[in-house]
Structures are given as structure tokens and as C-alpha cells.
Enzyme design. Structure first.
Site, PDB file in Angstrom:
ATOM      1  N   CYS A   1       6.133   7.290  -3.460  1.00  0.00           N
ATOM      2  CA  CYS A   1       7.196   8.351  -2.706  1.00  0.00           C
ATOM      3  C   CYS A   1       7.546   7.073  -1.640  1.00  0.00           C
ATOM      4  O   CYS A   1       8.144   6.258  -2.302  1.00  0.00           O
ATOM      5  CB  CYS A   1       6.146   9.333  -2.139  1.00  0.00           C
ATOM      6  SG  CYS A   1       4.682   8.817  -1.476  1.00  0.00           S
TER       7      CYS A   1
ATOM      8  N   LYS B   1      -3.947   8.518   4.715  1.00  0.00           N
ATOM      9  CA  LYS B   1      -4.285   8.481   6.122  1.00  0.00           C
ATOM     10  C   LYS B   1      -5.203   9.467   6.939  1.00  0.00           C
ATOM     11  O   LYS B   1      -4.298  10.289   7.243  1.00  0.00           O
ATOM     12  CB  LYS B   1      -3.015   7.946   6.981  1.00  0.00           C
ATOM     13  CG  LYS B   1      -2.130   6.909   6.489  1.00  0.00           C
ATOM     14  CD  LYS B   1      -1.521   6.178   7.519  1.00  0.00           C
ATOM     15  CE  LYS B   1      -0.252   6.778   7.850  1.00  0.00           C
ATOM     16  NZ  LYS B   1       0.486   6.525   8.876  1.00  0.00           N
TER      17      LYS B   1
ATOM     18  N   GLY C   1       3.602   5.825  -0.413  1.00  0.00           N
ATOM     19  CA  GLY C   1       2.711   5.855  -1.537  1.00  0.00           C
ATOM     20  C   GLY C   1       1.197   6.286  -1.019  1.00  0.00           C
ATOM     21  O   GLY C   1       0.158   5.903  -1.748  1.00  0.00           O
ATOM     22  N   TRP C   2       1.019   7.056  -0.066  1.00  0.00           N
ATOM     23  CA  TRP C   2      -0.205   7.756   0.215  1.00  0.00           C
ATOM     24  C   TRP C   2      -0.298   9.060   0.327  1.00  0.00           C
ATOM     25  O   TRP C   2      -1.395   9.449   0.629  1.00  0.00           O
ATOM     26  CB  TRP C   2      -0.715   6.569   1.394  1.00  0.00           C
ATOM     27  CG  TRP C   2       0.149   6.561   2.541  1.00  0.00           C
ATOM     28  CD1 TRP C   2       0.699   7.840   3.130  1.00  0.00           C
ATOM     29  CD2 TRP C   2       0.192   5.435   3.349  1.00  0.00           C
ATOM     30  NE1 TRP C   2       1.302   7.188   4.399  1.00  0.00           N
ATOM     31  CE2 TRP C   2       1.026   6.047   4.467  1.00  0.00           C
ATOM     32  CE3 TRP C   2      -0.155   4.244   3.134  1.00  0.00           C
ATOM     33  CZ2 TRP C   2       1.475   5.106   5.413  1.00  0.00           C
ATOM     34  CZ3 TRP C   2       0.357   3.493   4.324  1.00  0.00           C
ATOM     35  CH2 TRP C   2       1.024   3.672   5.424  1.00  0.00           C
TER      36      TRP C   2
END
Lengths: 560, 622
Positions: B336, B378, B339-340
Site C-alpha cells: 500500500c 503500528k 506497507g503496514w
């Protein structure tokens, strides 16, 4: 009229049938007076039967030398027939159209249907109010069985026996009947033994623009509520609509004439708007791949779930008045044959554990819907797809079944029957091989001599091999009232009905079967288990047996 | 403790959120260092963890007192009325302070002590071993190897130390590729499908701008594609809407140009960003929290929130991914922006559809550890563990759980775990009671010494796994590596009542099928064991000569399973399912069902005796 006149083409070879979620079948199509029959070719190992009465709408499309017919059934399934030859196609279409809209009750399939395992007359309940009264007599003497409607003179849509206050004489009742629309004077629907309160139903009174009064009607209601007690009238129309009804001769009970009765208005949708709501919802469900927004938008604009919530809350209101407030309750709308019955029947299901067994529920339907004069023939003549939008059709009974389903979801152990029974009842109310839901009132049923001439659905449901399909394995008697949650978050779309033929349900059925096995702790139940029966026809298709399906639509396997 | 000015307030009213008749419970409110506790007159306790509090609001003074509304991250909303304004003000201020934590060390996990000794603590943290998991998948193998490039977090701070990459990807390629990727998150293996020899890889967006290229990155993708012997092409899934990806180009980021990469098939899937998701959830909660809602308002609110559309988008992307692997045997690279978030959603759900291991209790823990915790979702920022930027908060993980719930609804027999498991995980992602979800990435967690100072959630969940078992689970439902193919047609996406109204008991079904089945199968097991035990005893006592008696005994013992049909007969033997936390009783309420409430009396004590009646009698005083 002869059926043969309506059948323009009796057989067509090489017809291709496609159905939602099931493999296509090619074979010979036959049209008989009541059934559409497709037997697969070349091996003839598959025979599919469809009761033509179940066809709601026929759409035909001719293209080149062949044509296709789309049959939209009342139970919401959609069948597609590819027919070689344009003339055959048009002939088949018009034959089905003609046969599916035969007017005369006596020409319907139940009058010809003679299931080998059933005797006629079997399963026809004796007059339902009499049965209720037998139980009642042990509890109270304030009510009596009246034969005032013996010859249907007081009220053509009531059964011959009704329960009225013991203190009121038959001639008073007969006079009160003249003050109520269609003669539907207040009668006892349910006696709440816990605190001696009563649930009554009637049609609207007829004060008209001149605000007429009827002392007999006032007397009748006056005796229900003793001095110092309070009664509640639940009017299923809005206050505005009730007021407007005066113009056409109807109206409500004014407080001044019925001092012990307090009126509450709970507007429930009925008639045409309800039918349209149903049609819009079915249309929305049929859309192939809507976006989530569009789906929710269409679900919303159909307003169906709002009607479910309104019906449930009104029934809860009535039940709460009886159980918690200790008030007797009179329910009526205008005619007293639709939303009134919806409310009284649901209130009983909420309050009365006896109504929640398979047998008790049948008795409830018999008493509160069939004999109470819900005009099934008018209301269920057409289902959601019909292009001919009549004025009299309305899915009030479906709304009731949906509300019962909501109860069964919120109280999964409290009803002895499951979803399959509700589906079967819907199917039979709209197109049936049995006489139970035919006609509009007891009077008509007697004229048609249904009891002698058609088999009863109840008798069929009583047969052990049928019965187990409808039982809820989780059932255990619950003596308490069922107070459902009526918040929008608690009301669900009845997927099992509205998406019955659309959603793949194999995994759900298997899970259900597993649950049944776990709860019954008995592996042998697997062998006889047909699951919810919804998937019933498919495993049997290969055998071409003549066993009847769960939908009970006739010999052979239902086209499903 | 310095924030707490008032520790106890009496005569506080707790209002029923959905009652129109202003029903309430009266009791005493206590403020502790970690919890807010309300004990009503019938001694029922409501515990609210300070970390769970998302917002506190003081409403205008009313005649009965000062209303205080607390919104929690687990979607509980409590409405207190405190008699004196000063008390209310004190509590309000204390809660504001207590619910905002500035430092990790002040979080509950650092003070929470479940009475485990050190070795238990260590063992707890070792329960989920990702190296073991990669071995289970079948790597390292001829095509994939463990890279030590990030051993000291030198290439990418937010990745774990252990990363699997294609054998042909040399260190310079890795380094070069990571420089061309946002936050250095270069393409690495997330899941390996051993039957199809295809891989799910993940990364962040390339720093391609309008025309930049990076040969190492191109090599990297080629290496991934070549690591799959059964298919020549690979998919690159950009999970963002195309417009967003294009806009990123102006900032020097963007997406892969198909012309520069050989044999890739590029695909946008259109999942919205964290800000859209946050406001969508906000709208959803506004609707579901409204009192006296009509069905149409509810449906249009649900529609306007867009929430279910987002869930569908996430699941659709996962289905696309899983099909590419299972049907085409093609490897897929997912990214994306960083990427998280979306990448974690899609990779983990894709793997869940592909591999039935992730549908077991242990496997689901592994999946979360791998695709969410280790790859640096996160959690701290998204769940607002510390007082920080409110724009970083987003229900990305909640959406993942909701997608899984949707699958469990469609496949009731495919999952070993039940809804309660998902809800409990959701609870603890926000509770900060265990160390697993603290911080934003592995590096941060190591610096915090979480494994020494806090405990792991997973052994705690395993110890009470009975609560989380799906009684309908059938391990043979789908053999190891067969694809689960959900139907993502719109009507299958339903409002998750038990998540968003978990604590609004009046909205739940009044009887729980789940409990019944759970209890029944428990009893079955128990009785079968009893039978065995009795038989063994008889054998022991009578020796082998007395076979006849054994048979007799069997006959008398056997009717028992039949009697199981009526569980209430077995009340005494019935060990009620343990529910140790009075706050969280999500089981269906039994208020209207005497017999079952007897049966489960242990945990229905906490329930109100009367069901709320909201059908309009309150307004009958006309």
C-alpha cells in the site's frame, strides 16, 4: 371450463431449464392441468414438478427460432426455460399464464390432490374458538361461547362460534356487530390467565361523521373492564388515519363513550404499500452484484424491516399491557382482518408458551388467522413479482412469519419449530396442494366444503416423516414471556426466506446438521436428517422418486 | 496516583444506554490506579480499564446530577450521573489524566502481574515461534532463504530481524531495493504456499515518482517471480485506490510501472486509507449509539458510514490474492503506502483463506504475530496507546477481525475459534495489559524489554481456550491447503452487533445457541469419561471373571447420553464455562429464560432481573 382448453401445447421436447445455484437440466416439458413437469432426457432419471399455481409472473422472450420463458414463482424462485420453436414458446407461456390465474377456487389443485397417505377430513381442526373455550372454561367464568354467528349473519368473516363476555346476551352482541365494520364485533382472542386480563379484537367502530354511538357496543366493552380497571385500545392506524376514517363511516371509540378504555395509536403499514415494500425488497435481493451502498440503500428504501420492527413493537405493547400493566387490550385497525390479527397472534406468541409448540402454533394459526377471517385468497393471490398489481394483495401473513422468525432468532430455544415450518407455511399460503389456506373466511370454506373435498396441510405436517423436518432440536419449554429486542440492530433480514434461492447455504446447512447432532447426541439422527430441508430437493434429484418435497407442492420433486 | 483526587463517590447512577424510560442502577464509583469500578446495589461490578477509555465527556448539569459519559475503545459507552458537580469534575479530570499515558512504562502491562514466575514468563513469550512457523510453511527451501540483511535493523527499522527473501536476491539487491521503497520496506516473504510453490510477499510503495527506476528493485521482483517455478508471471497488488497511488507520485512515491518490471501484472484494489477508515468508524458509532433509532435511520446511517463497503473491499482484495495463488499458482507482491496497514490486512486474510492452520486458535495467534506484530503494524499509534497524534488512530486491526468474523459467519465449521476469541483479542489490543501489542515495531519492543517486563497474551488466552472454541468446528472441513472461497456479495456483510454492542445486553439474543452446544458437548465428554471410569472400576473390582456384570453396568450406563437432550437435568455436574471477568460477559443473556439462567447461574448473576421494556408504555400517560 375445461383445463384442456387452457393448455395450448401439452408437451415440448428438448427444453433447457436453468435455476439459480443448481445445474441446468434438459428434457421434455409437459403441462398438465396443475403442474409443469420436466423429465430429463435422455435418461429420464430426473423428474421436476412445479405447481403452476406457484407461478407469479411469466416473462417471455423470443429470439430467432427459439424462445425463453422466465417463471417468477410466488416462493421467489426464478426458473428459466429455453424452448425451441417460437410458437411452442408462446403457447407454453400463455398456457402457464392461463392456468396460474384460474379464478375459481374449486378448480384449484387441492380439490384434485389425493395424497395416498392422507385421508380427507383428517387434520381439519374442530372449530378453533371452541377448543380455546374448553381451556378457558376451567380458568374463568367471565366469558362464554356464543352461537350468535351460527349462520354467519352477525359477521360473515367470523367463524360460527365466538367467545364473548358472559354478561352480554346474544342480541346485544348482534346489535354491537352492526356498529362494527364487516360486523366484526369485539371477541376474545386470548385470555391471560396470570392476571385475568383479556386480549380482544374487532374491526373499527362506525361512528361516522355524525359521531353515532352504539350502546350495545359500549356495553359489550364496558363489561370486559370492571369498575376501577383500565383497558387499552391498540388502534393499528395512525391517529390521523383513524380520524379520517370517520368521513367514510368509520372512526374510533371516543373516550367519552368508553370511559375505561384508553386509546393508543400504532400505525402499521398494510395493503398496497406493504405489498410494494415486499416487491421492492425482493427486487433488491435479486440484483446480481450490487455495491454495499446500493444494497443497503435498497434494503432501506424497501422499508420492510421497519414494518417488521413496527409489528413486533406493537405486539409487545399489547402483550406488555396485558402482562405488566394488568390491562385488558382491544386491538383493531380498520377491517380487523390484517394488522389486527398480526398483533393479536404475535402477542400470544410472546405471552403464551403453549403457542410455541408445533401443535400450539398450528392452533394459533388456525384460530387467529384462518378462522379469524384473514382473507388469504385475496391477500396471497399474487406474490412479489406479479406485474398485475391488484389492490387486495398484501403480505401481512408473511410479515407475521418474519416476526416469528425474528423471535426464533432472539430466542433460539423457545420455539419448538424452526425456519423450515415458516417457509412451508408461506409456500402453502401462496400456492398449495392442500386446502388449509384456501378461501377468505369460514363461511366461504363451508360453501366450498373444503373439509370434505381437500386434504389438510395440518394432517400432512403431522406425519412423522414430515414433522421432524420442522422441529427445532434446541427447543426446551420456556414458561416466560419472550420480550424481543426491537432496536434496529436487533432486527435482521430473513436471509432464509428472501435469499432462499440466491445465497449458497451448503455450509450453513451442514453446520446446522452438526448442531443437531451435537445437541441430540445421537448419530442416527444424521441418517434421517434432511437438514433444514431447504436443500432438500437437490440430493434427491438423482432418483426421480415421487416422494413429496418439503414444499408439499405436489407429486414428485419440486422444481427447485 | 497523583491524578486521583477522589477515589470513591457514592449514589452514582449508571444509565441504561438504550432505555427510553431512564432506567438506571445506583451504586458506588471507585477510581483505582488502573481501573474505574462501579458497584451497583446488587453488588454487580463494572470494571473499566483506564487504557480503554477513548473519550470522557461531561454533559450539562441536570436536576439529578452531573452526567458523565465515557466512551471506550472496545465500544462500551457508559453514562453515569454523579450527584455532586464537584465530584464529577474531579473524576472527569482524573480520568482525562489517567486515560492519557505519555510513556510506555506507565502502561498497565508494566504493572500487571499474573503471578507467574520468571520461567513461566519466558515460556509464555516462546509460545509463538515465527521461525517454527516459516519452517511449517516450507521455508527455507531451494528458492527461499533467511536473510541476515536486517539483523541489526540497519536496512529497515520497522521490519523484524529475520526476513525471508529469494535465494537469488543478493545483499546489494536487497539494499538497493530497500532504498527505492518507502521507509526501506523492501519486498519480503509473508507466506509461502508449499503446494503451489507460490508466495505472498509484502513491501511498501516504490519511490518511483513520475519516472524514477531502480534496477535492484526490478531485480528483486524478478527474483521473487523466478522463485516460483510453476508460474512465470507475478501479481503486484497495490491495495490503494488508483487515484491515491497516482497522487503519491507527486511526492516522489507511487507505484510500479509495468513497463519497467518484466512479467508483472499490476492491479489496484481500492482499499481506502487510515483517515477514511477512522471517519467511517466514527460515523458508524454515531449511528449505532443513537437512541430511539428507526430501522431506516439505522440502515441509511450504516450505508453513509461506508463501513461495510470497506470491509467488503478488504475481503475482496484477500479473495483476489488467495485466488491468484491457489488457482493460478502465481506469486503476489502486496503493498500500500507504507506497507503496514492495508498490506497487513490483505496478506493475513489471504493466508487465512489459503491455509487452514490459521483457522485454528494457535494458528490465528501465529498469523497475528507474523503479519501484524512482527511486520510492524503500528499498534501503538493506531490504537492510541500513548497520548499522540489523533490522526494516526485508525481501526485497521478491528477491520481485520471483522473480516474474519464475516468468514466465520459464512463458514461456521471452518474455524476452531469463535466470536468471543476475536472480541477478546480486540479487547487486549487496546487494554495494554499484555506486552504483545505495545509499541509500533519489533525494534521498539526490544528496546522496551517487553519480554522481561511484561507478559504475553497468548498463553493467557490458551489457558482459557475452552471459552474460545467453536463447538461446530470440523477439522476435516477443509483439508490443509484448500482455498476457502467466501461469497462477497453485499448482503453477506452484516453489522457486527456483538462487537459494536458487546456491552449492550438488551440487544443480544436472549438465548445463546453457542452456550447450549458448548455445554452439551462438554457434558457429553464428561459423561463418556465417567462411563469409562466406571467401567474401569468395575473391571478392577470384579476381575475378569465377572463379564456379565460389566455388561449389565454398560446397559445402565448407556442411557445417559440419550438423556443429554435435556441439559438442565445435569445441573450439578455441569461445570459452567469459566467467565472470570465480570465486565466481559458477552454470552447471550438468559434474562427471559429461567431454566437456562439456572443452568448458567454462575455467570448470569450479573444480569438484571427484568428485561428492559421499551415498547411504548412509558408514553402511555396520556
Amino acid at each position: 371450463m375445461e383445463f384442456s382448453e387452457l393448455i395450448k401445447t401439452a408437451t415440448v421436447e428438448d427444453v433447457l431449464l436453468s435455476r439459480q445455484g443448481l445445474p441446468d437440466v434438459r428434457g421434455t416439458l409437459c403441462i398438465t392441468s396443475h403442474h409443469l413437469l420436466l423429465s430429463s432426457r435422455p435418461r429420464g432419471d430426473l423428474e421436476l414438478w412445479l405447481l403452476i399455481r406457484n407461478v407469479d409472473a411469466v416473462e417471455k422472450r423470443v429470439c430467432g427460432s427459439s424462445g425463453s420463458i422466465t417463471l417468477r414463482c410466488k416462493d421467489l424462485k426464478v426458473l428459466q426455460l429455453e424452448i425451441p420453436g417460437t410458437e411452442e414458446c408462446l403457447n407454453v407461456a400463455s398456457s402457464i399464464e392461463a392456468l396460474s390465474s384460474v379464478d375459481s377456487v374449486m378448480m384449484l389443485y387441492p380439490f384434485f390432490h389425493r395424497p395416498p397417505s392422507l385421508r380427507l377430513r383428517q387434520g381439519w381442526h374442530p372449530c378453533a374458538p371452541e377448543r380455546l373455550f374448553q381451556q378457558l372454561a376451567a380458568q374463568t367464568s367471565r366469558w362464554r361461547l356464543s352461537a350468535v354467528n351460527r349462520d354467519f349473519s352477525a359477521c360473515p368473516s367470523y367463524p360460527p362460534a365466538v367467545i364473548v363476555p358472559a354478561a352480554v346476551a346474544d342480541d346485544t352482541v348482534a346489535k354491537a356487530a352492526r356498529f362494527r365494520q364487516g360486523g366484526r364485533f369485539p371477541v376474545l382472542s386470548y385470555f391471560h390467565a396470570k392476571n385475568g386480563t383479556a386480549l380482544l379484537r374487532s374491526s373499527q367502530p362506525l361512528p361516522g361523521p355524525k359521531r353515532r354511538r352504539c350502546l350495545e357496543d359500549e356495553q359489550l366493552l364496558g363489561t370486559v373492564v370492571a369498575e376501577g380497571e383500565r383497558g387499552v385500545i391498540v388502534d393499528t392506524r395512525s391517529a390521523q388515519a383513524a380520524k379520517q376514517a370517520r368521513v367514510s363511516g368509520g372512526g374510533t371509540e371516543p373516550r367519552s363513550c368508553y370511559p375505561r378504555w384508553q386509546r393508543l395509536h400504532r400505525a402499521l403499514e398494510r395493503g398496497r404499500p406493504l405489498q410494494e415494500s415486499f416487491a421492492r425488497l425482493v427486487e433488491a435481493c435479486g440484483e446480481p452484484a450490487p455495491s454495499v451502498e446500493r444494497w443497503l440503500g435498497r434494503l432501506e428504501s424497501s422499508r420492510w424491516l421497519g414494518h417488521v420492527k413496527a409489528a413486533l413493537s406493537t405486539a409487545c405493547l399489547a402483550a406488555q399491557c396485558l402482562d405488566r400493566e394488568g390491562c385488558s387490550v382491544l386491538v383493531h385497525g380498520a377491517e380487523g382482518t390484517d394488522t389486527t390479527l398480526l398483533v393479536t397472534a404475535l402477542a400470544q406468541l410472546i405471552l403464551q408458551p403453549a403457542c410455541r409448540t408445533l401443535e400450539g402454533f398450528q392452533a394459533l394459526l388456525e384460530r387467529e388467522w384462518i378462522q379469524a377471517g384473514h382473507p388469504f385468497q385475496l391477500r396471497c393471490a399474487r406474490s412479489a413479482a406479479s406485474p398485475a398489481r391488484g389492490k387486495r394483495e398484501a403480505p401481512v401473513f408473511l410479515l407475521f412469519l418474519d416476526c416469528v422468525w425474528q423471535l426464533s432468532r432472539q430466542f433460539p430455544f423457545s420455539l419448538e419449530f424452526g425456519e423450515q415450518l415458516l417457509l412451508t407455511l408461506f409456500d402453502n399460503a401462496y400456492a398449495s396442494a392442500y386446502g388449509t389456506f384456501l378461501c377468505n373466511s369460514e363461511k366461504e370454506r363451508r360453501l366450498c366444503r373444503l373439509r370434505e373435498r381437500t386434504p389438510s396441510l395440518w394432517a400432512r405436517l403431522e406425519q412423522p416423516e414430515e414433522k421432524h423436518k420442522y422441529l427445532n432440536p434446541l427447543y426446551s419449554h420456556n414458561p416466560l414471556p419472550l420480550w424481543p429486542c426491537v432496536q434496529p440492530q436487533g432486527i435482521q433480514l430473513w436471509h432464509g426466506f428472501f435469499l432462499r434461492w440466491i445465497r449458497p447455504c451448503r455450509h450453513l446447512d451442514e453446520a446446522w446438521e452438526e448442531m443437531r447432532r451435537l445437541v441430540q447426541g445421537d448419530k442416527s439422527s444424521l441418517e434421517e436428517g434432511e437438514g433444514k430441508g431447504r436443500a432438500g430437493p437437490s440430493p434427491r434429484l438423482g432418483h426421480g422418486t415421487h416422494a413429496e418435497t418439503g414444499t408439499g407442492q405436489g407429486p414428485g420433486v419440486g422444481l427447485g | 496516583m497523583e491524578h486521583i483526587r477522589t477515589t470513591k463517590v457514592e449514589q452514582v447512577k449508571l444509565l441504561d444506554r438504550f432505555s427510553t424510560s431512564n432506567k438506571s442502577l445506583t451504586g458506588t464509583l471507585y477510581l483505582t490506579a488502573t481501573h474505574l469500578l462501579f458497584i451497583d446495589s446488587s453488588q454487580r461490578e463494572t470494571w473499566i480499564l483506564h487504557h480503554h477509555i477513548a473519550a470522557v465527556e461531561k454533559l450539562p448539569l441536570t436536576t439529578s446530577g452531573c452526567p458523565l459519559v465515557i466512551q471506550c475503545k472496545n465500544f462500551r459507552i457508559v453514562h453515569f450521573v454523579v450527584p455532586r458537580e464537584r465530584d464529577c469534575h474531579d473524576i472527569y479530570n482524573s480520568l482525562l489524566q489517567l486515560s492519557r499515558t505519555a510513556k510506555y512504562e506507565e502502561l498497565y502491562a508494566f504493572s500487571y502481574n499474573p503471578k507467574q514466575n520468571e520461567s513461566e514468563q519466558v515460556k509464555g513469550w516462546q509460545l509463538i515461534d515465527l521461525a517454527e512457523e516459516y519452517k511449517r510453511m516450507g521455508v527455507p527451501n531451494d528458492y527461499w532463504q533467511l536473510s541476515d540483511a536486517n539483523r541489526d535493523y540497519k536496512i529497515c527499522e520497522t521490519y523484524p530481524r529475520e526476513l525471508y527473501v529469494p535465494r537469488t536476491a543478493s545483499k546489494p539487491i536487497i539494499v538497493g531495493s530497500s532504498k527505492f521503497r518507502s521507509k526501506g520496506r523492501f519486498p519480503v516473504l509473508s507466506y509461502y504456499h508449499k503446494n503451489k510453490e507460490a508466495a505472498i510477499c509484502r513491501c511498501s510503495q516504490p519511490l518511483s515518482g513520475f519516472s524514477a527506476r531502480c534496477l535492484e528493485d526490478e531485480h528483486m521482483l524478478q527474483a521473487i517471480s523466478k522463485a516460483n517455478p510453476s508460474n512465470r508471471y507475478m501479481y503486484v497488488m497495490d491495495t490503494r485506490p488508483k487515484l491515491n497511488a497516482m497522487a503519491n507520485r507527486a511526492a516522489g512515491k507511487g507505484y510500479e510501472n509495468e513497463d519497467n518490471y518484466s512479467n508483472i501484472r499490476f492491479q489496484f484494489v481500492g482499499i481506502e486509507n487510515i483517515h477514511v477508515m477512522r471517519s467511517s468508524l466514527q460515523k458508524l458509532l454515531e449511528v449505532s449509539g443513537t437512541r430511539g433509532l428507526s430501522v431506516n435511520d439505522f440502515l441509511s446511517g450504516l450505508e453513509n458510514s461506508g463501513w461495510l463497503r470497506h470491509i467488503k473491499a478488504v475481503l475482496d482484495a484477500a479473495v483476489f490474492l488467495a485466488k491468484a495463488i491457489a488457482v493460478e499458482s502465481a506469486s503476489v507482491l502486496v503493498h500500500c503506502s507504507d506497507g503496514w496497514d492495508r498490506t497487513s490486512q490483505v496478506c493475513s486474510l489471504g493466508a487465512l483463506l489459503l491455509d487452514s492452520y490459521y483457522r485454528t486458535i494457535k494458528g490465528f495467534m501465529v498469523l497475528i504475530e507474523k503479519d501484524w506484530i512482527s511486520f510492524g503494524h503500528k499498534f501503538s499509534d493506531r490504537c492510541c496507546q500513548l497520548d499522540g497524534d489523533p490522526k494516526e488512530i485508525s481501526p485497521v486491526f478491528t477491520q481485520f477481525l471483522e473480516s474474519v468474523w464475516n468468514l466465520t459467519e459464512q463458514f461456521p465449521q471452518a474455524f476452531e475459534y469463535n466470536e468471543a476469541f476475536l472480541l477478546q483479542i480486540h479487547e487486549h489490543v487496546h487494554s495494554c495489559q499484555f506486552g504483545n501489542f505495545l509499541g509500533n515495531c519489533q525494534k521498539e519492543r526490544e528496546e522496551l524489554k517487553l519480554k522481561e517486563k511484561t507478559y504475553s497474551l497468548w498463553p493467557f488466552l490458551l489457558s482459557e481456550q475452552k471459552k474460545y472454541q467453536n463447538p461446530l468446528y470440523n477439522p476435516d472441513f477443509s483439508p490443509e491447503l484448500t482455498l476457502l472461497e467466501p461469497n462477497t456479495v453485499s448482503f453477506n456483510f452484516k453489522f457486527w452487533r456483538n462487537m459494536y454492542h458487546q456491552f449492550d445486553r438488551s440487544m443480544h439474543p436472549r438465548q445463546s445457541v453457542f452456550n447450549l452446544i458448548m455445554n452439551t458437548s462438554e457434558q457429553n465428554k464428561q459423561l463418556e469419561e465417567d462411563i469409562k471410569e466406571l467401567e474401569a472400576k468395575i473391571k478392577q473390582r470384579n476381575g475378569r471373571s465377572d463379564v456379565v456384570l460389566v455388561k449389565e453396568q454398560e446397559q445402565t450406563a448407556h442411557p445417559a447420553p440419550v438423556a443429554l437432550k435435556s441439559p438442565p437435568c445435569f445441573q450439578k455436574e455441569q461445570p459452567p464455562l469459566p467467565v472470570n471477568d465480570a465486565v466481559r460477559t458477552i454470552e447471550g443473556s438468559n434474562t427471559a429464560d429461567n431454566r437456562y439462567s439456572e443452568l448458567v447461574s454462575e455467570f448470569s448473576k450479573a444480569e438484571p432481573a427484568v428485561v428492559s421494556l421499551e415498547y411504548g408504555v412509558a408514553r402511555m400517560t396520556c
